[in-house]
Write a protein that holds these residues in place. Structure first.
Motif, PDB file in Angstrom:
ATOM      1  N   GLY A 142      59.972  42.894  57.391  1.00  0.00           N
ATOM      2  CA  GLY A 142      59.135  42.267  57.481  1.00  0.00           C
ATOM      3  C   GLY A 142      57.817  41.985  56.951  1.00  0.00           C
ATOM      4  N   ASP A 143      56.491  41.190  57.721  1.00  0.00           N
ATOM      5  CA  ASP A 143      55.256  41.545  57.112  1.00  0.00           C
ATOM      6  C   ASP A 143      55.011  43.175  56.630  1.00  0.00           C
ATOM      7  N   TRP A 144      53.364  42.808  56.343  1.00  0.00           N
ATOM      8  CA  TRP A 144      53.755  44.162  55.978  1.00  0.00           C
ATOM      9  C   TRP A 144      52.420  44.726  57.083  1.00  0.00           C
ATOM     10  N   LEU A 145      53.379  46.402  57.613  1.00  0.00           N
ATOM     11  CA  LEU A 145      52.777  46.892  59.047  1.00  0.00           C
ATOM     12  C   LEU A 145      51.441  48.274  58.929  1.00  0.00           C
ATOM     13  N   ALA A 146      50.772  47.837  60.443  1.00  0.00           N
ATOM     14  CA  ALA A 146      49.647  48.213  60.024  1.00  0.00           C
ATOM     15  C   ALA A 146      50.023  50.079  60.498  1.00  0.00           C
ATOM     16  N   PHE A 147      49.168  50.743  60.533  1.00  0.00           N
ATOM     17  CA  PHE A 147      50.293  52.224  60.278  1.00  0.00           C
ATOM     18  C   PHE A 147      49.802  52.735  61.596  1.00  0.00           C
ATOM     19  N   SER A 148      48.856  51.772  62.757  1.00  0.00           N
ATOM     20  CA  SER A 148      48.844  52.228  64.008  1.00  0.00           C
ATOM     21  C   SER A 148      50.951  52.076  64.091  1.00  0.00           C
ATOM     22  N   LYS A 149      51.276  51.087  64.305  1.00  0.00           N
ATOM     23  CA  LYS A 149      52.258  50.559  64.738  1.00  0.00           C
ATOM     24  C   LYS A 149      53.826  51.266  64.343  1.00  0.00           C
ATOM     25  N   ILE A 150      53.563  51.409  63.046  1.00  0.00           N
ATOM     26  CA  ILE A 150      54.443  52.723  61.628  1.00  0.00           C
ATOM     27  C   ILE A 150      54.280  53.719  62.829  1.00  0.00           C
ATOM     28  N   ARG A 151      52.843  54.604  63.132  1.00  0.00           N
ATOM     29  CA  ARG A 151      53.207  55.944  63.665  1.00  0.00           C
ATOM     30  C   ARG A 151      54.059  55.993  65.108  1.00  0.00           C
TER      31      ARG A 151
END
Length: 221
Positions: free
Chosen positions: A34-43
């Motif tokens: 999908g769209d780009w994700l922030a680091f916090s969401k990936i973490r």
């Protein structure tokens, strides 16, 4: 006019070789479909799905570098099926030297296929695998298939390459004749006309947004 020059250097140290061997054994690249994700969401996603012992590095163009705790752990992740968030799959690529995320794009993604009205005699893992491998590459079937009271449709997950498009139906042949099975793709992904990435419309594309402030705020969300 000032002449632009390129300076060439050679790196062949033991420390560099050790780093390459380490990353080759433990690292891989990951990007959400999908769209780009922030680091916090990936973490948060990695902690919940794989555990908190994975190291994560943010790259450009929506890519992340994931470093596993061991070679065995990396292998388990790379070849243990599909990974999704909010119905959209993660693109996972083995680590390679000189990887340029600015030029990289999503090549293959996991998608779920619904098989409506599939006769119950075909509800077997080996049949699902034959269907999935014929379409592209079979990953798994719905884990709850054997426990379902409803047999309206079966679900299989495959690795799909956006081109060529999936067929609308597939014929299943057996000694009793043949069955024409229609295919329905869940979470059909769109392609942005601006950045050419799969997973979002042009109106939602951060790469085409003018002004660094808008992009920064979106990434921090």
């Amino acid at each position: 006019m000032t002449e632009k020059r390129t300076i060439s250097i050679c790196i062949d140290s033991s420390a560099w070789k050790e780093s390459v061997q380490f990353l080759c054994a433990r690292a891989f690249f990951m990007k959400w479909g999908g769209d780009w994700l922030a680091f916090s969401k990936i973490r948060k996603w990695v902690d919940e799905e794989w555990g908190s012992h994975f190291e994560i590095k943010t790259l450009t163009n929506g890519f992340f570098l994931i470093i596993a705790g061991s070679e065995v752990e990396k292998t388990r992740i790379m070849y243990n099926g599909s990974f999704m968030m909010k119905g959209v799959g993660f693109y996972i690529k083995d680590w390679i030297p000189n990887f340029d995320p600015r030029q990289a794009s999503i090549e293959e993604i996991p998608v779920w296929i619904r098989l409506y009205n599939l006769p119950h005699e075909y509800w077997k893992e080996e049949v699902f695998k034959i269907i999935g491998d014929k379409l592209r590459r079979f990953i798994k079937s719905d884990e709850a298939i054997d426990k379902l009271d409803s047999c309206m449709y079966a679900r299989i997950c495959i690795i799909w390459k956006p081109h060529p498009l999936l067929p609308k139906a597939i014929e299943i042949r057996s000694p009793e004749g043949f069955w024409r099975q229609e295919l329905e793709v869940e979470e059909i992904m769109v392609k942005c006309k601006s950045c050419k990435e799969w997973g979002h419309e042009e109106s939602e594309c951060m790469a085409s947004q003018k002004g660094k402030g808008k992009v920064d705020r979106a990434l921090e969300d």
